[in-house]
Design an enzyme around this catalytic site. Structure first.
Site, PDB file in Angstrom:
ATOM      1  N   GLN A  87       0.788  -1.450  -0.004  1.00  0.00           N
ATOM      2  CA  GLN A  87       0.125   0.191   0.084  1.00  0.00           C
ATOM      3  C   GLN A  87       1.007   1.044   0.520  1.00  0.00           C
ATOM      4  OE1 GLN A  87      -3.141  -0.267  -0.085  1.00  0.00           O
ATOM      5  NE2 GLN A  87      -3.019   2.493   0.048  1.00  0.00           N
ATOM      6  N   PHE A 117       0.040   6.566  -3.194  1.00  0.00           N
ATOM      7  CA  PHE A 117      -1.152   6.458  -4.758  1.00  0.00           C
ATOM      8  C   PHE A 117      -2.067   5.255  -4.272  1.00  0.00           C
ATOM      9  CE2 PHE A 117      -0.541   7.405  -9.329  1.00  0.00           C
ATOM     10  CZ  PHE A 117      -1.777   5.652  -9.872  1.00  0.00           C
ATOM     11  N   LYS A 165      -0.246  -0.981  -9.849  1.00  0.00           N
ATOM     12  CA  LYS A 165      -1.021   0.089  -8.867  1.00  0.00           C
ATOM     13  C   LYS A 165      -1.612   1.014  -8.783  1.00  0.00           C
ATOM     14  CE  LYS A 165       2.738   3.243  -7.768  1.00  0.00           C
ATOM     15  NZ  LYS A 165       3.279   3.900  -8.341  1.00  0.00           N
ATOM     16  N   ASP A 224      12.623 -21.188  24.828  1.00  0.00           N
ATOM     17  CA  ASP A 224      13.054 -22.939  25.801  1.00  0.00           C
ATOM     18  C   ASP A 224      14.184 -22.942  24.203  1.00  0.00           C
ATOM     19  OD1 ASP A 224      12.378 -24.498  27.280  1.00  0.00           O
ATOM     20  OD2 ASP A 224      11.187 -26.034  26.264  1.00  0.00           O
TER      21      ASP A 224
END
Length: 626
Positions: A345, A348, A365, A433
């Site tokens: 993201q 734009f 895009k 652990d």
């Protein structure tokens, strides 16, 4: 149309009015400030300079996890010692940025000085060719005052001294304060805000003496001033009539007698100045809005013309070099812009992975309808990339303009963005652990870590997590995990430190007991190291085989104790541990006391503790006031 020159002149008038209205309220200092030794200097390309450069390079990365840190680099007479302190209220990001600036400034302001101190706005940095760590030095304090004076300096100074003295006691002797304290004190119709802080290499008594010395310097530099700061090598104090530190609250008081008239008159002038500034601001905003509205209209009238210049406009013409791709094809390629195909993201809009009909993988895009970057930016990007083609520019394969939808189709770059490589955005595994029985050895004695049943995966941006069900093994668990359920990569660093201590001493941490003051292996090792008797813990098998010289053993012992410090922020990262283990010339700092275990319990639910044999360790510290 409003001329830009008119707008510029109006803004200048506004700035002047605002300055006149608020000049009486604030006066700020202008750091950095510095103290540079002049008696001795190092030569260029000397070992001292090399050690100093290495030391300064290491500090900003530590500032991202600790607001107070000291270290040294080099050996013998060429060793350089360094320390920084960020004001406790700033964020780790601000601390890191401040120290990065300080490391640059200290070289510029004190070139070739063997000893120097620089103070920035929210941090200070110090280095020297002699070991000053833990040693108080109150010479050369710098006082900076606010240029305005108070009407009743004696009364004001008494109030300041009383407040700073109280904060000094709090910072010096309250263990939980971390040698830092802030406070607010009413004075007439105002409030005094004050802050004190010491570097954490000092003892409590030395912190008190440092701040008392700084307080005694105030009359000589700042008597009667409405605000001041005193900069010392090992401490810092500041007071103002406004809340300059994070967490302070604006406070108002009441006045009586003659002060009412003075206060009212002062407030009238302030209110008048503010009203003038607000009216002027409103006029400028109106003029500015009219200018930008007209500019926006002109731009919108040109949008359709610009779109026709590169793609499918009213005539349906398409550039052959940058083909138009139908919206329907892109919907199919991205499975209707499924979140599963979303790559990221930006400002734009979102970016999706897609597969075109010819099988080519692409990045698409999609301009958000509510994006701050609108049609102008879309047009600019397409026109620019149409004119430029270079091996280091992402290749534009096509575009789509369909009503409100505006999309760009790029080549897909499989390795993602540079930040993933630079800033460690990979997944991180916290084992939870790590212990000797979970490290297996192959035929060539190569270690392999096993048993990931309690492991957790973190994304690169995550730092820590919390759990109500605490699981693990007695003797290997970090105190913040055992007591509060907080685990992070520093939890595994703690377990590694325990494991390293067990390897070099041949003794278990759990079940080890020497005395009440040293109830486990870690506590005993820390005391021996500080008493210069660390070799007493060396595994006899190492002495027989002569595979680990004494200085190497003490180095490993120091690294192990660095890993098990009680405060997770004081522990190094595993990458730093690897560097320290491999680089024998790297200088180690003095580890803080480890967490001391005094009992064992198992936590099943929040706030419910059952004492059992299978364990979590309960921790206390031996540095509480007696």
């Amino acid at each position: 149309m409003t001329h830009p020159l008119m707008l510029s002149k109006s803004i200048q008038v506004l700035l002047l009015l605002c300055s006149l209205a608020f000049l009486s309220e604030f006066a700020f200092a202008d750091p950095p400030y510095e103290i540079c030794s002049t008696s001795n200097s190092y030569t260029n390309e000397s070992s001292t300079q090399n050690n100093l450069n290495n030391l300064l390079l290491s500090l900003p990365s530590n500032a991202s996890i600790s607001k107070s840190y000291n270290a040294s680099y080099g050996t013998a007479s060429d060793r350089v010692y360094g320390l920084y302190m960020c004001l406790d209220y700033v964020s780790y990001e601000s601390c890191q940025n401040c120290i990065a600036t300080a490391t640059e400034d200290i070289i510029k302001l004190c070139p070739q000085a063997e000893e120097a101190v620089v103070w920035e706005e929210v941090c200070q940095l110090r280095y020297s060719n002699y070991n000053f760590l833990g040693r108080l030095n109150v010479t050369g304090n710098i006082g900076k005052d606010n240029v305005q004076n108070i009407s009743e300096p004696r009364k004001f100074q008494y109030a300041v001294n009383e407040m700073l003295s109280n904060l000094t006691k709090m910072a010096s002797f309250n263990v939980s304060a971390n040698m830092y304290a802030t406070g607010e004190f009413p004075f007439d119709d105002k409030t005094i805000y004050a802050l004190v802080q010491c570097t954490r290499d000092l003892s409590a008594n030395d912190c008190r003496m440092c701040l008392q010395s700084a307080i005694s310097d105030i009359p000589g530099c700042c008597y009667g001033s409405i605000g001041a700061r005193v900069l010392s090598r090992s401490c810092y104090l500041r007071y103002e009539f406004y809340p300059f530190y994070s967490g302070a609250t604006e406070a108002t008081g009441s006045s009586t007698g003659d002060n009412v008239g003075k206060s009212s008159s002062s407030k009238i002038w302030k209110i008048t100045g503010i009203i003038v500034a607000v009216v002027a601001l409103a006029i400028i905003i109106f003029i500015g809005c009219m200018y930008f509205v007209r500019k926006k209209r002109n731009q919108q009238n040109n949008h359709e013309i610009n779109l026709e210049s590169f793609g499918q406009g009213r005539n349906g013409k398409t550039s052959e070099d940058y083909p138009f791709i139908a919206l329907g094809s892109l919907c199919v390629a991205t499975k209707n812009f499924s979140d599963l195909n979303k790559l990221g993201q930006g400002g734009f809009g979102p970016v999706y992975k897609g597969i075109l009909s010819d099988g080519q993988e692409v990045a698409i895009k999609r301009l958000s309808t509510n994006s701050e970057q609108g049609t102008d930016e879309f047009i600019n990007e397409v026109l620019l990339i149409m004119k430029l083609q270079h091996k280091n520019l992402v290749k534009l394969l096509g575009f789509c303009v369909d009503g409100e939808e505006k999309l760009l189709v790029y080549e897909l770059l499989p390795n993602g963005s540079l930040d993933v490589v630079l800033f460690d955005s990979r997944l991180k595994i916290i084992h939870r652990d790590l212990k000797a029985s979970n490290v297996l050895l192959d035929n060539d004695m190569n270690p392999k870590i096993s048993d990931f049943g309690m492991a957790r995966i973190f994304a690169g941006s995550e730092g820590e997590a919390n759990t109500a069900t605490i699981v693990g093994t007695y003797g290997y668990m970090a105190p913040e995990y055992a007591m509060e359920g907080i685990y992070s990569i520093k939890s595994d660093v703690f377990a590694f430190g325990v494991l390293l201590m067990e390897i070099i001493t041949g003794q278990r941490n759990a079940g080890f007991y020497h005395s009440k003051s040293t109830p486990n292996l870690l506590a005993y090792a820390w005391h021996l190291l500080n008493e210069g008797k660390g070799l007493e813990l060396k595994d006899p098998l190492l002495s027989v085989s002569d595979s680990c010289p004494g200085d190497e053993f003490l180095r490993y012992m120091n690294i192990g104790l660095q890993c098990v410090q009680e405060d997770a922020y004081d522990r190094p990262t595993m990458s730093s541990v690897v560097l320290l283990l491999r680089n024998e010339s790297a200088t180690l700092g003095q580890p803080q006391p480890p967490a001391f275990s005094v009992g064992r319990f198992k936590v099943n639910y929040p706030n419910q503790i059952n004492w059992e044999d299978s364990s979590v360790l309960l921790t206390i510290s031996d540095d509480l006031p007696q």
